[in-house]
Design a protein around this motif. Structure first.
Motif, PDB file in Angstrom:
ATOM      1  N   ASP A   9      30.300  23.707  -4.234  1.00  0.00           N
ATOM      2  CA  ASP A   9      30.140  25.105  -3.829  1.00  0.00           C
ATOM      3  C   ASP A   9      29.520  25.939  -4.951  1.00  0.00           C
ATOM      4  O   ASP A   9      29.952  27.063  -5.209  1.00  0.00           O
ATOM      5  CB  ASP A   9      31.500  25.710  -3.420  1.00  0.00           C
ATOM      6  CG  ASP A   9      31.996  25.129  -2.101  1.00  0.00           C
ATOM      7  OD1 ASP A   9      31.207  25.109  -1.142  1.00  0.00           O
ATOM      8  OD2 ASP A   9      33.144  24.676  -2.065  1.00  0.00           O
ATOM      9  N   PHE A  10      28.525  25.375  -5.620  1.00  0.00           N
ATOM     10  CA  PHE A  10      27.925  26.073  -6.753  1.00  0.00           C
ATOM     11  C   PHE A  10      26.398  25.954  -6.679  1.00  0.00           C
ATOM     12  O   PHE A  10      25.798  25.062  -7.281  1.00  0.00           O
ATOM     13  CB  PHE A  10      28.447  25.497  -8.075  1.00  0.00           C
ATOM     14  CG  PHE A  10      28.191  26.404  -9.258  1.00  0.00           C
ATOM     15  CD1 PHE A  10      29.166  27.289  -9.695  1.00  0.00           C
ATOM     16  CD2 PHE A  10      26.965  26.379  -9.929  1.00  0.00           C
ATOM     17  CE1 PHE A  10      28.939  28.136 -10.787  1.00  0.00           C
ATOM     18  CE2 PHE A  10      26.717  27.213 -11.019  1.00  0.00           C
ATOM     19  CZ  PHE A  10      27.714  28.092 -11.456  1.00  0.00           C
ATOM     20  N   LYS A  43      17.901  27.916 -19.124  1.00  0.00           N
ATOM     21  CA  LYS A  43      18.997  28.766 -18.663  1.00  0.00           C
ATOM     22  C   LYS A  43      19.036  28.669 -17.138  1.00  0.00           C
ATOM     23  O   LYS A  43      18.031  28.935 -16.469  1.00  0.00           O
ATOM     24  CB  LYS A  43      18.767  30.218 -19.091  1.00  0.00           C
ATOM     25  CG  LYS A  43      19.898  31.160 -18.636  1.00  0.00           C
ATOM     26  CD  LYS A  43      19.695  32.573 -19.172  1.00  0.00           C
ATOM     27  CE  LYS A  43      18.942  33.403 -18.160  1.00  0.00           C
ATOM     28  NZ  LYS A  43      18.950  34.851 -18.486  1.00  0.00           N
ATOM     29  N   LEU A  44      20.172  28.286 -16.600  1.00  0.00           N
ATOM     30  CA  LEU A  44      20.339  28.193 -15.155  1.00  0.00           C
ATOM     31  C   LEU A  44      21.192  29.361 -14.687  1.00  0.00           C
ATOM     32  O   LEU A  44      22.211  29.678 -15.305  1.00  0.00           O
ATOM     33  CB  LEU A  44      21.036  26.885 -14.756  1.00  0.00           C
ATOM     34  CG  LEU A  44      20.495  25.573 -15.336  1.00  0.00           C
ATOM     35  CD1 LEU A  44      21.244  24.388 -14.742  1.00  0.00           C
ATOM     36  CD2 LEU A  44      19.012  25.422 -15.068  1.00  0.00           C
ATOM     37  N   THR A  45      20.769  29.977 -13.581  1.00  0.00           N
ATOM     38  CA  THR A  45      21.577  31.033 -12.989  1.00  0.00           C
ATOM     39  C   THR A  45      22.174  30.498 -11.696  1.00  0.00           C
ATOM     40  O   THR A  45      21.446  30.014 -10.818  1.00  0.00           O
ATOM     41  CB  THR A  45      20.723  32.281 -12.690  1.00  0.00           C
ATOM     42  OG1 THR A  45      20.052  32.661 -13.880  1.00  0.00           O
ATOM     43  CG2 THR A  45      21.591  33.431 -12.216  1.00  0.00           C
ATOM     44  N   GLY A  46      23.498  30.561 -11.624  1.00  0.00           N
ATOM     45  CA  GLY A  46      24.184  29.980 -10.479  1.00  0.00           C
ATOM     46  C   GLY A  46      24.979  30.982  -9.691  1.00  0.00           C
ATOM     47  O   GLY A  46      24.662  32.180  -9.662  1.00  0.00           O
ATOM     48  N   LYS A  47      26.018  30.488  -9.047  1.00  0.00           N
ATOM     49  CA  LYS A  47      26.886  31.289  -8.194  1.00  0.00           C
ATOM     50  C   LYS A  47      27.375  32.544  -8.924  1.00  0.00           C
ATOM     51  O   LYS A  47      27.767  32.475 -10.085  1.00  0.00           O
ATOM     52  CB  LYS A  47      28.074  30.405  -7.797  1.00  0.00           C
ATOM     53  CG  LYS A  47      28.989  30.976  -6.754  1.00  0.00           C
ATOM     54  CD  LYS A  47      30.070  29.939  -6.459  1.00  0.00           C
ATOM     55  CE  LYS A  47      31.002  30.418  -5.373  1.00  0.00           C
ATOM     56  NZ  LYS A  47      32.044  29.425  -5.089  1.00  0.00           N
ATOM     57  N   GLY A  58      22.224  18.996  -7.284  1.00  0.00           N
ATOM     58  CA  GLY A  58      22.253  18.293  -5.996  1.00  0.00           C
ATOM     59  C   GLY A  58      23.176  17.087  -6.044  1.00  0.00           C
ATOM     60  O   GLY A  58      22.985  16.189  -6.866  1.00  0.00           O
ATOM     61  N   GLY A  59      24.162  17.074  -5.155  1.00  0.00           N
ATOM     62  CA  GLY A  59      25.153  15.991  -5.157  1.00  0.00           C
ATOM     63  C   GLY A  59      24.957  14.981  -4.049  1.00  0.00           C
ATOM     64  O   GLY A  59      25.902  14.588  -3.361  1.00  0.00           O
ATOM     65  N   GLY A  60      23.721  14.542  -3.886  1.00  0.00           N
ATOM     66  CA  GLY A  60      23.432  13.492  -2.904  1.00  0.00           C
ATOM     67  C   GLY A  60      23.262  12.148  -3.597  1.00  0.00           C
ATOM     68  O   GLY A  60      23.666  11.967  -4.751  1.00  0.00           O
ATOM     69  N   TYR A 107      25.890  19.750  -9.986  1.00  0.00           N
ATOM     70  CA  TYR A 107      26.143  21.023  -9.299  1.00  0.00           C
ATOM     71  C   TYR A 107      25.691  20.874  -7.847  1.00  0.00           C
ATOM     72  O   TYR A 107      24.509  20.675  -7.576  1.00  0.00           O
ATOM     73  CB  TYR A 107      25.373  22.166  -9.969  1.00  0.00           C
ATOM     74  CG  TYR A 107      25.827  22.424 -11.387  1.00  0.00           C
ATOM     75  CD1 TYR A 107      26.923  23.254 -11.650  1.00  0.00           C
ATOM     76  CD2 TYR A 107      25.177  21.814 -12.467  1.00  0.00           C
ATOM     77  CE1 TYR A 107      27.350  23.481 -12.951  1.00  0.00           C
ATOM     78  CE2 TYR A 107      25.600  22.032 -13.777  1.00  0.00           C
ATOM     79  CZ  TYR A 107      26.695  22.861 -14.005  1.00  0.00           C
ATOM     80  OH  TYR A 107      27.129  23.082 -15.290  1.00  0.00           O
ATOM     81  N   GLU A 108      26.650  20.916  -6.928  1.00  0.00           N
ATOM     82  CA  GLU A 108      26.352  20.782  -5.495  1.00  0.00           C
ATOM     83  C   GLU A 108      26.605  22.126  -4.800  1.00  0.00           C
ATOM     84  O   GLU A 108      27.672  22.716  -4.950  1.00  0.00           O
ATOM     85  CB  GLU A 108      27.225  19.678  -4.882  1.00  0.00           C
ATOM     86  CG  GLU A 108      27.257  19.628  -3.360  1.00  0.00           C
ATOM     87  CD  GLU A 108      25.879  19.535  -2.706  1.00  0.00           C
ATOM     88  OE1 GLU A 108      25.671  20.252  -1.710  1.00  0.00           O
ATOM     89  OE2 GLU A 108      25.017  18.767  -3.183  1.00  0.00           O
ATOM     90  N   LYS A 109      25.605  22.600  -4.056  1.00  0.00           N
ATOM     91  CA  LYS A 109      25.712  23.950  -3.480  1.00  0.00           C
ATOM     92  C   LYS A 109      26.700  24.039  -2.312  1.00  0.00           C
ATOM     93  O   LYS A 109      27.175  25.122  -1.973  1.00  0.00           O
ATOM     94  CB  LYS A 109      24.334  24.459  -3.055  1.00  0.00           C
ATOM     95  CG  LYS A 109      23.725  23.740  -1.874  1.00  0.00           C
ATOM     96  CD  LYS A 109      22.385  24.360  -1.497  1.00  0.00           C
ATOM     97  CE  LYS A 109      21.759  23.607  -0.332  1.00  0.00           C
ATOM     98  NZ  LYS A 109      20.461  24.168   0.047  1.00  0.00           N
ATOM     99  N   THR A 110      27.001  22.889  -1.665  1.00  0.00           N
ATOM    100  CA  THR A 110      27.935  22.912  -0.535  1.00  0.00           C
ATOM    101  C   THR A 110      29.283  22.329  -0.949  1.00  0.00           C
ATOM    102  O   THR A 110      29.479  21.943  -2.112  1.00  0.00           O
ATOM    103  CB  THR A 110      27.391  22.080   0.647  1.00  0.00           C
ATOM    104  OG1 THR A 110      27.460  20.686   0.298  1.00  0.00           O
ATOM    105  CG2 THR A 110      25.956  22.448   0.971  1.00  0.00           C
TER     106      THR A 110
END
Length: 402
Positions: free
Chosen positions: A131-132, A145-149, A7-9, A31-34
């Motif tokens: 965007d991730f 373990k993180l699962t991403g884009k 989260g990039g807030g 890691y920011e999703k937008t």
């Protein structure tokens, strides 16, 4: 050590900066999703960014949080308003305090805060990937373990979750699947819609100090009130909406409020003022001789509401008239039918249960090595910079990775 910030807030950036300061050798990645970073910071305070509130006493400060006040007392003991002001000012951002105690950068631009945070993160070597989205977190040996884009996998030792609030429960499902209890999200800052009430024709009128109660509950809000095209807003209403978030949600936002237009004034106080008015201004029209500090348009509206003649004088009011006037001034009733939320600055109560988090460290009690900060938690403050203060405080503590 690899540390992932999800989260990039505001809370995410503060947690990343804190993590890098406390653990300089670690790799820290946001890691920011937008495609947008610090989106809420950008729009906060009408684009000026209400950084914090000039309340420096922790015991007083926690009273501005309908949910989380007990836990925040502990957290604010480590990083509070004074620390926030000092943090920004030592990085070249001067803050100013407005009469209502809200604090803003002297530039009156949220971009100043965004630039400061991104500059500090860059200087420390924090990596930022936009965007991730991160879809899942799974324990893996001594880390996660993180699962991403596109199903990319990442292996990290520590995770700080700063994904913010969500208007719907689905937004928290992935955290619930990790074993955390989620308090259902409901809006906690909204204005009151009054589609049937003629008071709406006074839109733009504000009253400096009123007291508002929700009938049939113990809910009460005080402060300035603004009449809008939709109904009522302003700090008194917003406080009431925050403290009554769950109760009003259960009532489907259909309820009645009682407004005391004179704030703290009691019936005895008002009766005294009215007696003096009747004695000293016998021949004066009531419409032109308003003894109270309320706007003339509202005074006219209230006299009309109790069906007094436009040309009635103070001498003609009589005992019944006195009683009706007192009642409308301190017990004016309005019907609320719905709400309007602030889309850009949407605040919810709800999120990760506070019982699941150690507020000395912000670490999850369910998953060691996972930390939380910001609005993803079931914490919310009233309007005035309090929600950002939680982002700075919890982000700072989470970043220590204790």
């Amino acid at each position: 050590m690899e540390i992932a910030i999800i989260g990039g807030g505001a809370a995410g950036f503060f947690a990343a900066i804190s993590a890098k300061q406390h653990h300089p050798a670690a790799g820290v990645t946001i890691y920011e999703k937008t495609s947008k970073l610090l989106a809420k910071v950008k729009v906060s305070g009408g684009g000026r960014c209400n950084v914090t509130n000039a309340c420096y006493n922790v015991s007083q400060l926690v009273k501005f949080y309908p949910r989380g006040s007990k836990q925040l007392k502990k957290a604010f003991g480590s990083f509070s308003t004074g620390d926030t002001v000092n943090w920004f000012e030592t990085r070249g951002v001067k803050l100013k305090t407005e009469p209502d105690n809200r604090m803003f950068p002297i530039t009156d631009s949220s971009q100043t805060i965004i630039d400061c945070l991104t500059r500090e993160a860059g200087k420390l070597g924090v990596k930022i990937i936009q965007d991730f989205p991160i879809h899942s977190i799974q324990p893996d040996n001594s880390g996660y373990k993180l699962t991403g884009k596109e199903n990319q996998t990442l292996y990290v030792e520590k995770v700080i979750i700063t994904t913010g609030g969500s208007p719907k429960l689905e937004g928290f499902k992935w955290l619930e699947q990790l074993g955390h209890v989620i308090e259902s999200p409901v809006p906690s800052l909204f204005t009151f819609n009054m589609p049937e009430e003629p008071v709406r024709k006074l839109m733009g009128v504000s009253v400096s100090h009123v007291s508002v109660r929700v009938q049939g509950t113990k809910l009460k809000g005080e402060g300035p009130l603004l009449i809008t095209h939709w109904g009522m807003s302003g700090p008194a209403i917003l406080k009431l909406s925050a403290y009554g978030a769950r109760v009003l949600y259960q009532q489907n936002y259909n309820f009645k409020i009682q407004v005391n237009w004179l704030g703290d004034h009691t019936e005895t106080d008002i009766r005294e003022v009215l007696s003096g008015q009747a004695a000293n201004y016998t021949r004066k029209k009531m419409l032109n001789a308003n003894p109270f500090n309320i706007p003339s348009r509202l005074w006219d509206f209230l006299l009309n509401k109790i069906e007094l003649r436009e040309d009635i004088t103070w001498g003609e009011l009589g005992k019944k008239g006195h009683n009706r006037l007192i009642n409308i001034l301190i017990n004016d009733i309005y019907e609320v039918r719905g709400k309007t939320t602030f889309k850009e600055e949407f605040v919810t109560c709800g999120g990760v249960s506070l019982q699941d988090v150690d507020f000395n460290t912000m670490q999850s009690r369910k998953m060691p090595g996972v930390y939380f900060a910001g609005e993803v938690l079931d914490i919310d403050g009233v309007t005035g910079g309090f929600n950002f203060q939680v982002a700075w405080t919890t982000g700072y503590l989470a970043g220590q990775l204790k």
